[in-house]
Design a protein around this motif. Structure first.
Motif, mmCIF file in Angstrom:
data_model
loop_
_atom_site.group_PDB
_atom_site.id
_atom_site.type_symbol
_atom_site.label_atom_id
_atom_site.label_comp_id
_atom_site.label_asym_id
_atom_site.label_seq_id
_atom_site.Cartn_x
_atom_site.Cartn_y
_atom_site.Cartn_z
ATOM 1 N N PRO A 1 0.563 -1.079 0.053
ATOM 2 C CA PRO A 1 0.065 -0.231 -0.137
ATOM 3 C C PRO A 1 0.463 1.288 -0.029
ATOM 4 N N THR A 2 2.281 1.382 0.180
ATOM 5 C CA THR A 2 2.494 2.617 0.192
ATOM 6 C C THR A 2 3.930 2.425 -0.734
ATOM 7 N N SER A 3 4.136 1.064 -1.826
ATOM 8 C CA SER A 3 5.902 1.146 -1.887
ATOM 9 C C SER A 3 5.546 2.207 -3.382
ATOM 10 N N ALA A 4 4.642 2.729 -3.496
ATOM 11 C CA ALA A 4 4.624 4.012 -4.132
ATOM 12 C C ALA A 4 4.971 5.388 -4.339
ATOM 13 N N LEU A 5 4.967 5.155 -2.726
ATOM 14 C CA LEU A 5 4.912 6.710 -2.202
ATOM 15 C C LEU A 5 6.384 6.969 -1.335
ATOM 16 N N ASP A 6 6.761 8.367 -1.191
ATOM 17 C CA ASP A 6 7.658 8.653 -0.909
ATOM 18 C C ASP A 6 7.693 8.485 0.346
ATOM 19 N N ILE A 7 9.387 8.112 0.492
ATOM 20 C CA ILE A 7 10.068 7.522 2.369
ATOM 21 C C ILE A 7 8.882 7.905 3.018
ATOM 22 N N SER A 8 8.891 9.204 3.342
ATOM 23 C CA SER A 8 8.473 10.160 4.238
ATOM 24 C C SER A 8 6.673 9.630 4.555
ATOM 25 N N ILE A 9 6.254 9.918 3.370
ATOM 26 C CA ILE A 9 4.903 9.806 2.939
ATOM 27 C C ILE A 9 4.400 7.917 3.899
ATOM 28 N N LEU B 1 1.234 4.181 6.646
ATOM 29 C CA LEU B 1 1.735 3.420 7.876
ATOM 30 C C LEU B 1 0.799 4.160 9.244
ATOM 31 N N ASN B 2 1.312 5.336 9.637
ATOM 32 C CA ASN B 2 0.225 5.164 11.153
ATOM 33 C C ASN B 2 -1.202 5.355 11.265
ATOM 34 N N MET B 3 -1.478 6.063 9.745
ATOM 35 C CA MET B 3 -2.828 6.403 9.402
ATOM 36 C C MET B 3 -3.193 5.079 9.731
ATOM 37 N N LEU B 4 -2.734 3.888 8.394
ATOM 38 C CA LEU B 4 -3.578 2.411 9.389
ATOM 39 C C LEU B 4 -3.638 2.382 10.320
ATOM 40 N N LEU B 5 -2.644 2.075 10.733
ATOM 41 C CA LEU B 5 -2.389 1.112 11.907
ATOM 42 C C LEU B 5 -3.375 1.921 13.340
ATOM 43 N N ASN B 6 -3.719 3.169 13.190
ATOM 44 C CA ASN B 6 -4.936 3.939 13.936
ATOM 45 C C ASN B 6 -6.171 3.743 13.456
ATOM 46 N N ILE B 7 -6.558 3.513 12.588
ATOM 47 C CA ILE B 7 -7.448 3.092 12.049
ATOM 48 C C ILE B 7 -7.755 1.142 12.218
ATOM 49 N N GLN B 8 -7.144 0.739 12.269
ATOM 50 C CA GLN B 8 -6.549 -0.498 12.640
ATOM 51 C C GLN B 8 -7.212 -0.824 13.925
ATOM 52 N N ARG B 9 -6.524 0.084 14.928
ATOM 53 C CA ARG B 9 -6.979 -0.077 16.194
ATOM 54 C C ARG B 9 -8.467 0.399 17.340
ATOM 55 N N PRO C 1 17.781 0.609 6.065
ATOM 56 C CA PRO C 1 17.195 1.674 4.963
ATOM 57 C C PRO C 1 17.493 2.733 5.027
ATOM 58 N N TYR C 2 17.733 3.264 3.824
ATOM 59 C CA TYR C 2 18.483 4.648 3.166
ATOM 60 C C TYR C 2 17.458 5.561 3.363
ATOM 61 N N PRO C 3 17.183 7.047 3.446
ATOM 62 C CA PRO C 3 15.897 7.663 3.028
ATOM 63 C C PRO C 3 15.638 8.099 1.797
ATOM 64 N N ASP C 4 17.366 7.972 0.732
ATOM 65 C CA ASP C 4 16.880 8.005 -0.488
ATOM 66 C C ASP C 4 16.350 7.131 -1.242
ATOM 67 N N PRO C 5 14.961 7.436 -2.047
ATOM 68 C CA PRO C 5 14.080 6.020 -2.490
ATOM 69 C C PRO C 5 14.995 5.092 -3.730
ATOM 70 N N LYS C 6 16.204 5.720 -4.512
ATOM 71 C CA LYS C 6 16.636 5.095 -5.398
ATOM 72 C C LYS C 6 18.383 4.165 -5.070
ATOM 73 N N MET C 7 18.174 4.603 -3.870
ATOM 74 C CA MET C 7 19.485 4.200 -3.087
ATOM 75 C C MET C 7 19.133 3.192 -2.660
ATOM 76 N N ALA C 8 17.819 2.816 -2.343
ATOM 77 C CA ALA C 8 17.030 1.974 -1.355
ATOM 78 C C ALA C 8 16.621 0.832 -2.169
#
Ligand code: ADP
Ligand code: MG
Length: 321
Positions: free
Chosen positions: A180-188, A193-201, A258-265
């Motif tokens: 669900p988050t693979s196409a998004l920038d690391i910061s987003i 993910l946090n939002m998904l976790l809140n909803i799940q709880r 984990p690298y912050p740069d998606p290209k490195m990742a």
């Protein structure tokens, strides 16, 4: 033992590939003897490189494709033998979010129309559907004004929030989240993910969250299953698997910093793991991972290691570790 929400039992899936007129068609074994048990209100993370069978597993659970053997029970109902009424109920209780935000939404529909559509199909009155659309927008922390927007005017993160909002409208019990988050920038990624976790709880939902990156899902998952070429090679409590990995494949997935740069990742996988994933049409004998494994011995070429419990449900399929 708590009641299982999802029970996958010895699931295998073969795809016959190409060459329609050849006598013996080569088959891809996308899933091989996969078993999973997930209780209500828990999160299972499924990780593995591309081609390991994660999406196929999701598709079988969603009944978008049939298993070759084995079975799936959702809330006690065998999906292969569900009658029409049970199937309708199942379809409502399982929601899905895919990786590509654009694939989740119709570009010609406003956000409101996309979100309301599953309800309109179920004959929910318009006014009620609109009210529910506003509710789910609140849940995914999107301003209601975006209900009038079109997908092309929204960012990737916003689109994925809306896809999640739409998945929630029919009050599902289970969410299948395929990268669900693979196409998004690391910061987003972290925000979503946090939002998904809140909803799940809040809603006590059961999640299956798929990712090629163990580091992305380890923090929100209760359990982790690691897949390699169609088989689960390690499964157990999320902290246990990510802090004390036993299988050499899990170990290598984790040593990826984990690298912050998606290209490195993207490149870091190659730094850690030697060689490519073998073609699923030419599977190595014995343990499929042995061709990339520094611990491999002769036995690994001869016999496929079974999943064995190493204590507290932490199961590993390896002869040498
Ligand atoms: P993942 O989601 O982990 O990347 P998939 O489940 O998409 O893995 O794919 C697992 C294997 O099954 C791959 O070898 C893929 O090429 C094959 N596969 C997936 N879907 C099909 C299909 N519809 N027809 C034939 N082969 C498929
Ligand atoms: Mg996939």
């Amino acid at each position: 033992m708590a009641e299982a929400m999802i029970e996958v039992n010895k699931l295998s899936k073969l795809y016959l590939s190409g060459a329609l007129f050849k006598k013996s068609k080569p088959a891809v074994r996308a899933l091989d003897d996969v078993s999973i048990r997930l209780e209500k209100g828990k999160i299972l993370g499924i990780v593995g490189e591309s081609g390991s069978g994660k999406t196929t597993l999701a598709n079988v659970i969603l009944k978008l494709t049939n298993a070759t053997s084995g079975n799936v029970r959702i809330n006690g109902i065998d999906i292969a033998h569900a009658d029409r009424r049970e199937m309708k109920q199942l379809r409502r209780s399982i929601a899905v979010v895919f990786q590509d935000p654009m694939a989740n939404l119709n570009p010609r529909f406003t956000v409101a129309k996309s979100i309301m559509r599953p309800m309109i199909v179920q004959n929910v009155p318009r006014q009620e559907a609109l009210r529910r659309a506003e509710e789910v927008m609140d849940m995914v922390k999107m301003d209601r004004m975006y209900l009038d927007s079109y997908p092309k005017n929204l960012s990737g993160g916003q689109l994925q929030r809306i896809a999640i909002a739409r998945a929630l409208v029919l009050h599902p019990k289970i969410m299948i989240l395929d990268e669900p988050t693979s196409a998004l920038d690391i910061s987003i990624q972290a925000q979503v993910l946090n939002m998904l976790l809140n909803i799940q709880r809040q809603l006590d939902l059961t999640y299956v969250i798929i990712s090629h990156d163990l580091n992305v899902v380890r923090y929100i998952s209760d359990y982790i299953a690691v897949m390699y070429l169609g088989r689960i090679v390690e499964i157990g409590d999320a902290d246990e698997v990510s802090e004390h990995p036993i299988h050499p494949y899990t170990e290598s997935l984790l040593s990826a910093v984990p690298y912050p740069d998606p290209k490195m990742a993207k490149e870091r996988k190659r730094i850690v793991l030697e060689g490519d994933v073998p073609s699923p049409l030419h599977m190595p004998s014995g343990c499929a991972f042995r061709t990339r494994c520094k611990y491999a011995t002769e036995k690994c070429a001869q016999e496929c290691p079974p999943l064995v419990d190493r204590g507290d449900g932490h199961q590993v399929a390896c002869w040498n570790k």
